[in-house]
Design an enzyme around this catalytic site. Structure first.
Site, PDB file in Angstrom:
ATOM      1  N   ASP A 215       3.577   2.211  -4.306  1.00  0.00           N
ATOM      2  CA  ASP A 215       2.099   2.101  -4.144  1.00  0.00           C
ATOM      3  C   ASP A 215       1.760   0.963  -3.399  1.00  0.00           C
ATOM      4  O   ASP A 215       2.669  -0.090  -3.350  1.00  0.00           O
ATOM      5  CB  ASP A 215       1.481   1.799  -5.605  1.00  0.00           C
ATOM      6  N   HIS A 216       0.973   1.084  -2.613  1.00  0.00           N
ATOM      7  CA  HIS A 216       0.286   0.047  -1.560  1.00  0.00           C
ATOM      8  C   HIS A 216      -0.727  -1.043  -2.716  1.00  0.00           C
ATOM      9  O   HIS A 216      -1.533  -0.698  -3.169  1.00  0.00           O
ATOM     10  CB  HIS A 216      -0.634   0.415  -0.387  1.00  0.00           C
TER      11      HIS A 216
ATOM     12  N   TYR B 111      -4.862   2.421  -4.685  1.00  0.00           N
ATOM     13  CA  TYR B 111      -4.746   3.728  -5.122  1.00  0.00           C
ATOM     14  C   TYR B 111      -4.076   4.628  -4.501  1.00  0.00           C
ATOM     15  O   TYR B 111      -4.451   5.939  -4.122  1.00  0.00           O
ATOM     16  CB  TYR B 111      -6.326   3.990  -5.301  1.00  0.00           C
ATOM     17  N   HIS B 112      -2.770   4.433  -4.259  1.00  0.00           N
ATOM     18  CA  HIS B 112      -1.768   5.481  -3.444  1.00  0.00           C
ATOM     19  C   HIS B 112      -0.715   5.438  -4.199  1.00  0.00           C
ATOM     20  O   HIS B 112       0.469   5.639  -3.584  1.00  0.00           O
ATOM     21  CB  HIS B 112      -1.737   4.858  -1.999  1.00  0.00           C
ATOM     22  N   PRO B 113      -0.485   5.755  -5.456  1.00  0.00           N
ATOM     23  CA  PRO B 113       0.765   5.723  -6.325  1.00  0.00           C
ATOM     24  C   PRO B 113       1.177   7.280  -5.811  1.00  0.00           C
ATOM     25  O   PRO B 113       0.660   8.274  -5.519  1.00  0.00           O
ATOM     26  CB  PRO B 113       0.169   5.935  -7.600  1.00  0.00           C
TER      27      PRO B 113
END
Length: 530
Positions: free
Chosen positions: A288-289, A468-470
């Site tokens: 994730d980011h 919010y990029h899992p």
């Protein structure tokens, strides 16, 4: 109804799959959430209201994370038609070409040329068609050139003064540079995957969409998936199909695999789930980011002054109703960019977000509310593009309604810490340039006293969090290294695939909504044998 495909989840990938597969087959989509036809879902800037709304949001929390100074991070994920594309910030970024070269190495058929074809087919880009962009596809993409806060122009000039040149199209020939983001906004309304793909397909007799239908497990005959069990209206039901496709996202899909007996044997046994396939990679490789905002008090008006008071809210609301314009018709991320923290980096490793607005993200235990700061505030944020830290998703029990354990492991490698330190220093370099600095009254977060390496690292540990990029928790990879083959099929069983961000071989450089939709488009071709 005889069913060819069950799709579990109506998010960015699931909506695209439903649209394309229902052209030639009988499809049922099962969505745990409800309708997306809600005012704050359709209103572009309304996603601030959805950030803590359990009516449309799974409201996940991570375990306390040492890399984030022991904080528990809040992970909003869409529980609604359209999934997270119905509650996100609408930034449309494909990722760097080299990201997809790596995809193709891990999973043949998913390289740059394959994915570029998918993108060009699904897009209706306001900028028009060229070698990189598509025109005439189902998904309208706004150029996002009109109605921006005037400070965006000076932000872009400041980036140029700091050595980061203007880039008119992050999805074009080059990703590096500063500019404005393309957006999934159409006619002043959010253009989610549900609006662009699912709702047009719902007019077909071949597609049925069931909402408030929570899938609890995949049903097997031996090692062949034959359907699913789900709960709707308090009743447990079953549905059979020729093939089952999980599109619940990077948290829900590995959770459902584990609940169905596919995953790390030790984790499943401890949870009381019989082991069908012992695969330690299910739920692993969570990537994730991580991002942070720096905030300044400005000498000139930002959106705080109009979005905080009641009269300002009323004014911009009236403006939106009358003109479909104004701040409410946009994402808060008007500008952005991509840069390298070192000349040794082969491609950009950091992403920028410019917001003519500022707010504090509440921490665990604080009031879950996003409110503009009580001053003329402005934030520039950044996030890492390809972090090396990895976490995992594990079920805690056999209860399908219990949230799984999410261990993010943010900043758990020296490389991630070192590049973030370089990145926040460069962020200050941008802010110090004449075109931006002339409007700054003072830096407030973290503040001018935070200058040493130790203090800056401690600050981003305390204030950073997911952007919010899992991804990658059921990734495509060579046998023995992942969960899926290059046709999205779950290894060890038949009749079961996963098509969502959990299937990414690695995390791309940028926002993940566009890649998830392209994954659905490309996945539909492979599922149909093309």
């Amino acid at each position: 109804m005889d069913v060819d495909y069950i799709i579990v989840g109506s998010g960015s990938s699931g909506s695209v799959l439903a649209n394309r597969l229902s052209e030639t087959a009988r499809v049922v989509v099962l969505e745990a959430g409800g309708s997306d036809l809600l005012p704050y879902v359709q209103l572009p800037l309304g996603y601030g209201k959805l950030f803590y709304d359990p009516a449309v949001n799974w409201m996940y929390q991570t375990e306390p994370d040492p890399g984030l100074a022991g904080n528990r991070d809040h992970w909003p994920r869409g529980k609604v038609l359209g999934g997270s594309s119905s509650i996100n910030a609408m930034v449309y970024i494909r990722g760097h070409r080299a990201d997809y070269d790596e995809w193709g190495q891990a999973a043949p058929g998913w390289g740059w040329d394959d994915m570029l074809s998918a993108y060009r087919a699904l897009e209706d880009n306001e900028a028009g068609a060229d070698d990189f962009r598509g025109k005439g596809g189902p998904l309208f993409i706004s150029r996002n050139r009109r109605g921006l806060h005037w400070l965006v122009e000076d932000y872009i000039k400041a980036c140029g003064e700091a050595g980061l040149p203007y880039n008119p199209d992050f999805n074009g020939a080059e990703q590096e540079g500063a500019g404005t983001y393309q957006m999934t906004i159409k006619g002043g309304r959010r253009n989610s995957a549900a609006r662009a793909f699912l709702r047009p397909a719902m007019k077909r007799d071949t597609l049925q969409v069931l909402t408030k239908a929570h899938v609890t497990r995949v049903l097997f005959d031996g090692k062949r998936a034959v359907g699913v069990e789900y709960v709707q209206g308090g009743q447990t039901r079953t549905l059979k199909a020729r093939e089952v496709i999980l599109s619940g996202g990077a948290i829900n899909s590995p959770q459902l695999l584990q609940l169905s007996g596919i995953g790390p044997g030790e984790v499943l046994s401890k949870a009381g789930v019989p082991v069908l396939v012992d695969n330690p990679h299910v739920g692993r490789n969570l990537n994730d980011h991580q991002g942070i905002n720096y905030t300044w008090e400005m000498k000139v008006a930002t959106y705080n002054g109009i979005l905080r008071p009641w009269w300002g809210k009323a004014l911009v609301g009236l403006q939106y109703l009358l003109t479909r314009g104004g701040p409410l018709a946009k994402s808060i991320n008007h500008g952005g960019g991509f840069f390298r923290t070192s000349a040794d980096e082969p491609r950009p490793n950091m992403q920028l977000y410019f917001q003519a607005f500022s707010t504090l993200i509440p921490r665990n235990g604080e009031r879950p509310l996003l409110t503009p700061d009580p001053f003329q505030g402005l934030s520039i944020g950044l996030s890492n593009c390809r972090p090396t830290s990895r976490g995992h998703i594990h079920i805690r029990s056999a209860d399908p309604f219990a949230h799984p354990q999410i261990v993010a492991n943010a900043f758990s490698t020296d490389k991630d810490v070192a590049e973030m330190l370089l990145a926040v220093r460069y962020l200050r370099t941008i802010a110090a340039q004449p075109s931006f600095a002339r409007w700054v009254k003072q830096e407030l977060r973290p503040g001018p006293s935070v200058t040493s390496d130790t203090d800056m690292i401690q600050d981003f540990r305390e204030r950073s969090g997911t952007v919010y990029h899992p991804s990658c928790t059921a990734r495509m990879a060579p046998e023995g290294e992942g969960v899926l083959d290059n046709h999205l099929r779950v290894r060890g069983v038949e009749g079961l695939r996963v098509c969502d961000a959990s299937a990414f071989p690695n995390l791309i450089a940028g926002n993940t909504n566009a890649p998830a939709m392209a994954l659905g488009w490309r996945g539909a071709d492979l599922i149909r044998g093309k």
